[in-house]
Design a protein around this motif. Structure first.
Motif, PDB file in Angstrom:
ATOM      1  N   ILE A  73      -0.130  -0.765  -6.104  1.00 18.64           N
ATOM      2  CA  ILE A  73      -1.066  -0.031  -5.243  1.00 18.64           C
ATOM      3  C   ILE A  73      -0.794  -0.360  -3.777  1.00 18.64           C
ATOM      4  N   SER A  74      -0.542  -1.640  -3.477  1.00 20.41           N
ATOM      5  CA  SER A  74      -0.341  -2.026  -2.073  1.00 20.41           C
ATOM      6  C   SER A  74       1.033  -1.671  -1.546  1.00 20.41           C
ATOM      7  N   GLY A  77       3.122   3.048  -1.505  1.00 20.69           N
ATOM      8  CA  GLY A  77       3.002   3.972  -0.370  1.00 20.69           C
ATOM      9  C   GLY A  77       2.793   5.425  -0.739  1.00 20.69           C
ATOM     10  N   GLY A  78       3.599   5.981  -1.606  1.00 20.58           N
ATOM     11  CA  GLY A  78       3.425   7.385  -1.996  1.00 20.58           C
ATOM     12  C   GLY A  78       2.437   7.522  -3.140  1.00 20.58           C
ATOM     13  N   ALA A  79       2.391   8.721  -3.727  1.00 21.06           N
ATOM     14  CA  ALA A  79       1.435   8.990  -4.812  1.00 21.06           C
ATOM     15  C   ALA A  79       1.665   8.078  -6.012  1.00 21.06           C
ATOM     16  N   PRO A  82      -0.865   4.714  -6.181  1.00 23.99           N
ATOM     17  CA  PRO A  82      -2.176   4.841  -6.819  1.00 23.99           C
ATOM     18  C   PRO A  82      -2.094   5.256  -8.293  1.00 23.99           C
TER      19      PRO A  82
ATOM     20  N   LEU B  40       2.479   2.894   6.638  1.00 21.11           N
ATOM     21  CA  LEU B  40       2.644   1.633   5.917  1.00 21.11           C
ATOM     22  C   LEU B  40       2.665   0.483   6.917  1.00 21.11           C
ATOM     23  N   THR B  47       0.772   5.701   2.681  1.00 24.55           N
ATOM     24  CA  THR B  47      -0.586   5.204   2.868  1.00 24.55           C
ATOM     25  C   THR B  47      -0.696   3.808   2.288  1.00 24.55           C
ATOM     26  N   PHE B  49      -2.910   0.958   0.900  1.00 23.47           N
ATOM     27  CA  PHE B  49      -4.206   0.710   0.266  1.00 23.47           C
ATOM     28  C   PHE B  49      -5.008  -0.379   0.993  1.00 23.47           C
ATOM     29  N   SER B  73      -1.353  12.073  -1.760  1.00 26.48           N
ATOM     30  CA  SER B  73      -1.521  10.682  -2.174  1.00 26.48           C
ATOM     31  C   SER B  73      -2.481   9.929  -1.253  1.00 26.48           C
ATOM     32  N   MET B  76      -5.676   9.910  -3.014  1.00 28.33           N
ATOM     33  CA  MET B  76      -5.753   8.927  -4.099  1.00 28.33           C
ATOM     34  C   MET B  76      -5.951   7.522  -3.551  1.00 28.33           C
ATOM     35  N   MET B  80      -9.178   5.200  -4.260  1.00 30.50           N
ATOM     36  CA  MET B  80      -9.055   3.856  -4.837  1.00 30.50           C
ATOM     37  C   MET B  80      -9.741   2.834  -3.941  1.00 30.50           C
TER      38      MET B  80
END
Lengths: 209, 238
Positions: A73-74, A77-79, A82, B40, B47, B49, B73, B76, B80
């Motif tokens: 998750i961290s 970066g892209g879809a 998640p 990032l 993205t 988190f 994304s 998402m 999350m």
């Protein structure tokens, strides 16, 4: 024989090695219909998972999967971050603090992973996404378990079905994710997410033998 | 619920894009916390988190957070992050056009809207060009009856400021009636706009020298007209 935490870690390491090995192929698939970042992103994510496992393997299979989830998750970066993160996290939650995974647990964990991916990405079978690989994989795993298959057999059945599912995305029009922006121009290409799902399940199956 | 305003978080694949959207939104709403969470940690596209979770956590002053995102994304990652909060109900991820949604949400938050109202403002920004629909719905028999029963007020204002009802003046106008108990409409020719919607106002394309009609219905109708008239007399603080 069940899978303990060390074995689950070994299975994830095999997954990471497979992603690294097929990185160029995933990048090419994604270049055709997306933004060419899937191979790179997933490789970065799994490299981080591996270095986290190198630093110390958590005590239970569920905890190992949770580490993989939070790292993906961290770092991805892209879809895929998640989505794979949710898959591993839901499986980890479902498996709880069991010290070993048997064939039933593998099938249950895969089902939880699929439910998580569907909830997160809101894709269905036929949208040309990783769901096209994961959904048949879960069904095959459940069938194999019902037929008395062991951990290796259940994962192997899942991997076979995932590969078939990934191949089935070639003639499909992508309806979710970046490739959906291409509409019918996405026809003729295997979905990178479905392909990486199939690769991962194949490497998991081989490492669990 | 505290007296603080609802905060916004802008999630984007690009740090530059998130920063820019937050900058524009913040200019429309000086007292609203608008946190960008883009790119990032190494500066790449994507993205993060952890960064989104941190932005949502830091932005919340107790009145909740509305989270906007750019592409696939990012949604998402945002969802999350919200699910990972100690109290997930403190924040909501809204499906809205990023730039228009952020500005509409910021103006609503500046005016004291609660989290649901701010989220609605962002979502409504998607249909901002449909000003005629707004006019048609206001023509319903029910609202006419209601209008007749309530006190109404009306004024004509000729715009003397340089840019007319462009973004910044539109935001000022929307804000000045945000907390008034009245339905306020601005009409230019055949086109009617909801005075609380920045984008509805902007799509009037009212320019310098144009005369707009302001109509208000409700208990504070007179107050609404007075505020808008005063704002126009100050040339929208230009």
């Amino acid at each position: 024989m069940g899978c303990d935490a060390e074995r689950v870690a070994a299975v994830l390491r095999a997954g990471g090695a497979s992603v690294a090995e097929h990185k160029a192929e995933l990048i090419e698939l994604d270049r055709a219909i997306g933004d060419a970042d899937h191979g790179e992103n997933l490789d970065r994510g799994f490299a981080a998972v591996l270095s986290s496992l190198d630093a110390g393997v958590p005590e239970t299979p569920g905890a190992v999967l949770k580490t993989a989830a939070t790292t993906l998750i961290s770092k991805v970066g892209g879809a895929a971050g998640p989505l794979y993160g949710t898959a591993f996290l839901r499986a980890a939650t479902k498996l709880g603090d069991a010290s070993e995974l048997d064939a039933a647990a593998i099938a249950t964990g895969l089902r939880a992973a699929l439910d998580g991916v569907v909830a997160r990405g809101k894709a269905e079978v036929g949208d040309a996404t990783m769901v096209d690989a994961l959904a048949p994989a879960v069904e095959a795993a459940e069938r194999s378990h019902a037929d008395g298959g062991d951990v290796a057999a259940v994962l192997s059945a899942a991997a076979d079905a995932a590969k078939e599912g990934a191949d089935s995305t070639v003639p499909l029009t992508a309806r979710k994710g970046r490739a959906s922006y291409l509409g019918e121009r996405s026809v003729g290409h295997a979905d990178p997410g479905a392909t990486s799902t199939a690769l991962l399940l194949r490497s998991f199956a081989e490492a669990a033998r | 619920m505290s007296g603080e305003r609802v905060a916004l978080v802008v999630v984007s694949h690009s740090g530059g894009l998130a920063d820019g959207v937050a900058e524009v939104a913040a200019q429309m709403a000086p007292d609203v916390t608008v946190r960008p969470a883009g790119g990032l940690s190494d500066g790449g596209i994507g993205t993060d988190f952890e960064a989104v979770l941190a932005a949502v956590t830091e932005a919340d002053t107790g009145s909740g957070v509305v989270v906007l995102y750019d592409l696939g994304s990012a949604q998402m990652t945002a969802e999350m992050a919200v699910e990972s909060l100690p109290e997930p109900e403190a924040a909501v991820v809204v499906d809205a056009p990023l730039v228009e949604g952020a500005i509409a949400a910021a103006v609503s938050a500046q005016g004291g809207g609660d989290r649901a109202a701010v989220a609605d403002a962002a979502r409504a920004a998607a249909g901002r060009s449909e000003v005629t629909d707004t006019a048609e719905s206001a023509d319903g028999a029910d609202s006419e009856d209601a209008a007749a029963a309530e006190s109404g007020a009306k004024a004509e204002i000729t715009l003397a400021n340089e840019v007319g009802l462009h973004a910044r003046p539109a935001a000022l106008l929307a804000r000045c009636v945000a907390d008034v108990d009245a339905d306020v409409r601005i009409t230019l020719g055949d086109t009617e706009a909801d005075a609380r919607s920045v984008f509805s106002l902007m799509s009037l394309t009212a320019r310098k020298g144009d005369t707009v009609v302001v109509t208000a219905t409700g208990t504070q109708a007179e107050d609404a007209i007075a505020r808008i008239t005063a704002l126009a007399e100050r040339n929208f603080d230009e």
